[in-house]
Design an enzyme around this catalytic site. Structure first.
Site, PDB file in Angstrom:
ATOM      1  N   TRP A   1       0.581  -1.193  -0.169  1.00 41.55           N
ATOM      2  CA  TRP A   1       0.419  -0.066  -0.089  1.00 41.55           C
ATOM      3  C   TRP A   1       0.850   1.244  -0.114  1.00 41.55           C
ATOM      4  CZ3 TRP A   1      -4.201  -1.154  -2.359  1.00 41.55           C
ATOM      5  CH2 TRP A   1      -4.654  -2.356  -1.434  1.00 41.55           C
TER       6      TRP A   1
ATOM      7  N   ASP B   1      -1.403   6.847   5.958  1.00 46.05           N
ATOM      8  CA  ASP B   1      -2.731   5.966   5.929  1.00 46.05           C
ATOM      9  C   ASP B   1      -3.026   5.347   7.355  1.00 46.05           C
ATOM     10  OD1 ASP B   1      -4.479   3.999   4.738  1.00 46.05           O
ATOM     11  OD2 ASP B   1      -3.051   3.555   3.250  1.00 46.05           O
TER      12      ASP B   1
ATOM     13  N   LYS C   1     -11.320  -1.934   6.956  1.00 43.64           N
ATOM     14  CA  LYS C   1     -10.975  -2.627   7.629  1.00 43.64           C
ATOM     15  C   LYS C   1     -11.674  -2.515   8.734  1.00 43.64           C
ATOM     16  CE  LYS C   1      -8.550  -2.849   3.977  1.00 43.64           C
ATOM     17  NZ  LYS C   1      -7.519  -2.210   2.966  1.00 43.64           N
TER      18      LYS C   1
HETATM   19  C1  LIG Z   1      -6.745  -1.830   2.049  1.00 43.69           C
HETATM   20  C2  LIG Z   1      -6.132  -0.900   2.012  1.00 43.69           C
HETATM   21  C3  LIG Z   1      -5.906   0.324   0.937  1.00 43.69           C
HETATM   22  C4  LIG Z   1      -6.427   0.840   0.390  1.00 43.69           C
HETATM   23  O1  LIG Z   1      -8.305   0.751   0.456  1.00 43.69           O
HETATM   24  P1  LIG Z   1      -9.261   0.799  -0.938  1.00 43.69           P
HETATM   25  O2  LIG Z   1     -10.370   1.104   0.043  1.00 43.69           O
HETATM   26  O3  LIG Z   1      -9.423  -0.820  -1.380  1.00 43.69           O
HETATM   27  O4  LIG Z   1      -9.054   2.390  -2.175  1.00 43.69           O
HETATM   28  C5  LIG Z   1      -5.058   1.453   1.410  1.00 43.69           C
HETATM   29  N1  LIG Z   1      -3.866   1.329   2.086  1.00 43.69           N
HETATM   30  C6  LIG Z   1      -3.993   0.664   3.792  1.00 43.69           C
HETATM   31  C7  LIG Z   1      -3.214   0.410   4.652  1.00 43.69           C
HETATM   32  C8  LIG Z   1      -5.067  -0.645   3.071  1.00 43.69           C
HETATM   33  O5  LIG Z   1      -5.336  -1.862   3.974  1.00 43.69           O
END
Ligand SMILES: *Cc1c(COP(=O)(O)O)cnc(C)c1O
Length: 361
Positions: free
Chosen positions: A101, A171, A195
């Site tokens: 990511w 993030d 998540k």
């Molecule tokens: C799942 C995830 C993403 C991607 O998320 P989307 O909503 O599918 O774009 C980005 N960063 C992290 C840390 C993730 O776990």
């Protein structure tokens, strides 16, 4: 009806209580004769839902008044572009690459400016967090970017990097609300909610006001990616993901009732310890991450034998433990044990692993 223990990395388990409440309100939300899915986002009813959600989030995270809370769309992945578009004043930023990511965010940023990789743990399949105490960060970098909890590899920053005075952008998709954090240490915190908070389709961004530019630094930034537009319109420049925001709001209330983020942290530490303690003494199962960088949320592990991994995943599924198959880049298994995973789920998984080990060695 029977519910499984769902160890999915995302979309992931939600509190049963929240789902039940949503089910009760499905046809008639508080006497208005329609579901939240059917109501106008400009209605008083929905305004109250989004306002309460924001306030509860502010309470939970202790968000200072000079930070905006935005409910956005497009997934965390969309912010991989929005971050450089809104923050790259000097056209430059530093990225720490701790997994897929972070790498995707870095690659996206390269389209809009100069993204510099200042550290990486790619050399060991991202199984650790690099030393970030004295990084070579370009003086004119607009920000330092991290993926705080690495969903796929199961690592987390237990200490934030030394940004040497640069803004920190994180993030937090897979560790959102898993423990208290000091919001004031960040310029921007954002994450997809699927998540640890709610249904896919909502991204929450917490942004210090002075970092939101009047107009983005990248020419022709789409209107929908301009943080200023979202902020000025109370996250309702267009139709927001109303139902998703409503469920997030319910999860915030559930978290408050659970005792807030201090209590969640204690519970998450307890859950993770049950699993890690077992992995550390097992002769069959091994954690794949350097101990000091272990995530409380995502726990990858392997047997070292692909056939045995497969057998384990299949037998676990038959026993009611779902989505334990690891990410294809790590192999083996991964148990995601987010806020809504009850402690019994982890205890029962470990008992099952123990039994599997006895039967197969
Ligand atoms: C799942 C995830 C993403 C991607 O998320 P989307 O909503 O599918 O774009 C980005 N960063 C992290 C840390 C993730 O776990």
């Amino acid at each position: 009806m029977s519910r499984v223990y769902n160890f999915s990395a995302g979309p992931a388990v939600l509190p049963e209580e929240v789902l039940k409440e949503a089910a009760e309100e499905m046809l008639d939300y508080r006497g208005c004769g329609m579901s939240v899915m059917e109501m106008s986002h400009r209605s008083k009813m929905f305004q109250q839902i989004i306002d309460e959600a924001e306030q509860d989030l502010r309470d939970l995270m202790n968000i200072p008044d000079n930070y905006k809370v935005l409910f956005l769309q497009g997934g965390a992945s969309q912010q991989f572009a929005a971050v450089p578009m809104n923050l790259m004043k000097n056209g430059k930023a530093a990225y720490i690459i701790t997994g897929q990511w972070a790498k995707k965010a870095y690659q996206e940023a390269q389209k809009y400016g100069e993204a510099v990789a200042v550290a990486s743990s790619a050399d060991k399949t991202f199984s650790y967090i690099p030393d970030c105490s004295d990084l070579d960060i370009p003086e004119d970098a607009d920000y330092v970017y991290i993926c705080q909890n690495n969903t796929i590899y199961g690592t987390v920053y237990h200490a934030l990097p030394n940004t040497k005075g640069h803004e920190l952008v994180a993030d937090v998709s897979s560790c959102f609300l898993s423990e208290p954090i000091d919001v004031s240490k960040y310029g921007v915190i954002y994450g997809g909610v699927q998540k640890n908070i709610g249904p896919a389709g909502v991204v929450i961004a917490i942004i210090r006001e002075d970092l939101i530019p009047e107009t983005p630094y990248v020419e022709n930034t789409p209107t929908m990616l301009q943080w200023k537009i979202a902020a000025d319109n109370g996250s309702m420049y267009n139709t927001p993901p109303c139902y998703g925001i409503y469920i997030c709001g319910k999860v915030f209330k559930w978290l408050k009732k659970m005792g807030g983020l201090e209590a969640m942290k204690a519970l998450n530490e307890k859950k993770a310890a049950i699993l890690y303690d077992f992995l550390d003494q097992s002769k069959m199962f091994k954690g794949t991450v350097r101990k000091e960088d272990r995530s409380l949320m995502n726990v990858p592990f392997v047997t070292g034998n692909e056939e045995l991994d497969k057998k384990f995943v299949a037998e676990a599924k038959a026993a009611g433990f779902e989505n334990l198959k690891g990410h294809r880049t790590v192999g083996g298994m991964r148990a995601s044990i987010y806020n809504a995973m009850p402690i019994e789920g982890v205890e029962k998984l470990v008992a099952f692993m123990q039994k599997f080990e006895e039967e197969n060695s």
